[in-house]
Design a protein around this motif. Sequence first.
Motif, short mmCIF file in Angstrom:
data_model
loop_
_atom_site.label_atom_id
_atom_site.label_comp_id
_atom_site.label_asym_id
_atom_site.label_seq_id
_atom_site.Cartn_x
_atom_site.Cartn_y
_atom_site.Cartn_z
N CYS A 1 3.41 67.81 -51.30
CA CYS A 1 2.41 68.08 -52.34
C CYS A 1 2.99 68.00 -53.76
CB CYS A 1 1.81 69.47 -52.13
SG CYS A 1 0.90 69.66 -50.59
N ALA B 1 1.66 65.11 -56.34
CA ALA B 1 0.28 65.33 -56.77
C ALA B 1 0.18 66.57 -57.65
CB ALA B 1 -0.63 65.47 -55.55
N LEU C 1 -6.61 61.28 -58.49
CA LEU C 1 -5.49 60.98 -57.62
C LEU C 1 -5.51 59.49 -57.28
CD1 LEU C 1 -5.63 64.01 -55.14
CD2 LEU C 1 -4.07 63.72 -57.07
N TYR C 2 -4.34 58.88 -57.24
CA TYR C 2 -4.24 57.45 -56.98
C TYR C 2 -3.72 57.22 -55.57
CZ TYR C 2 -5.02 57.23 -61.96
OH TYR C 2 -5.58 57.37 -63.21
N ALA C 3 -4.61 57.42 -54.62
CA ALA C 3 -4.27 57.28 -53.21
C ALA C 3 -4.18 55.81 -52.83
CB ALA C 3 -5.33 57.98 -52.36
N GLN D 1 -0.84 48.86 -49.73
CA GLN D 1 -0.46 50.16 -50.26
C GLN D 1 -0.29 51.19 -49.15
OE1 GLN D 1 -3.62 50.96 -53.05
NE2 GLN D 1 -2.80 49.57 -54.60
N ARG D 2 -1.13 51.14 -48.15
CA ARG D 2 -1.00 52.07 -47.02
C ARG D 2 0.27 51.76 -46.22
NH1 ARG D 2 -7.28 51.08 -45.72
NH2 ARG D 2 -8.17 52.63 -47.15
N ALA E 1 3.29 52.97 -48.09
CA ALA E 1 3.34 54.44 -48.10
C ALA E 1 4.02 54.97 -46.84
CB ALA E 1 1.93 55.01 -48.22
N HIS F 1 3.71 58.23 -52.79
CA HIS F 1 2.82 57.10 -52.50
C HIS F 1 1.38 57.54 -52.23
CE1 HIS F 1 5.68 53.74 -52.46
NE2 HIS F 1 6.57 54.66 -52.09
N LEU F 2 1.20 58.80 -51.83
CA LEU F 2 -0.16 59.29 -51.64
C LEU F 2 -0.86 59.56 -52.96
CD1 LEU F 2 0.25 61.70 -48.58
CD2 LEU F 2 -0.54 59.32 -48.62
N ASP F 3 -0.08 59.75 -54.02
CA ASP F 3 -0.65 59.86 -55.37
C ASP F 3 0.30 59.13 -56.32
OD1 ASP F 3 -2.14 60.56 -57.63
OD2 ASP F 3 -0.96 62.38 -57.93
N ASN F 4 0.17 57.82 -56.36
CA ASN F 4 1.10 56.97 -57.11
C ASN F 4 0.53 56.68 -58.50
OD1 ASN F 4 2.92 55.10 -58.03
ND2 ASN F 4 3.03 53.97 -56.11
#
Length: 264
Positions: free
Chosen positions: A86, A89, A111-113, A119-120, A123, A213-216
């Motif tokens: 966390c 983020a 948030l930039y998921a 991208q996935r 990540a 990477h989950l919030d880049n």
Amino acid sequence: MSPSVARFFALACAITWSCQLPFLLQQWGAPIPADVAMAPLALGAVGPSVAAAVCAFREGGRRGLAGLLSPRRAPAGWGYAPLALCMPAALHLAGLALLALAGGSVPATLLYAPVTPEQRGIALLAPIGEELGFRGHALRRLLPARGPIAASLIVGAGWTAWHLPMMCLPGVPWWSWALGPLFITSLSVLMTALHIRSGGSLLVAMAAHLGIHLDNVSRAHLSGDGATPLLVTTIVAVAVAALAARRMRAWGPAAAGAHAAGAA
């Protein structure tokens, strides 16, 4: 810097840069087929872990490689993994909150998921492909001799240099060159603190990297949000990293190295 760490950084950059060069040239207009440009990218993403494995084997043979890959790393410290996940983020949202309190305009995207398959994929691949090298190999060797602050800065510099090809892609704004190294280095300091507190847990390092990477926030310009998200996140990250560094200053090189290797 020890020869072992220098070899690791040189090899990690050589592997990744050579794998990313066709894609970089293709993006700048070179007549390189898309499949040829894309094919080596997965290997480039795991360059640090490959380099760490090569260096560990060179140093200690099968035993050195087994030590690098061993799952022995601090199961008692795994409780830090949710915090690590966390953390990116939280830094971002704290920056946006401060911006709102200051009367600034908060971007519509909070948030930039990861949204695209690429991208996935990165990540999931990046935490394994990078952390075995940067935290699992380089940081563990730097801590006993350099202490946590200097070790963090050295790893941060190497981590930044490793990202240079992606920073050279067309469309990457100039402010990313100014803010990116500060943000990466701040994250390096914070991840060192988590690494030591968790007893050298690679799971915690990978959780923090997954959180990045989950919030880049480096993708903010793709959403038309400009420099603001990365700017405010970097300001918060630098401030929190400074507090962490002040706390880590009390840990001498030998103590920090022993703490980080506590699960060995």
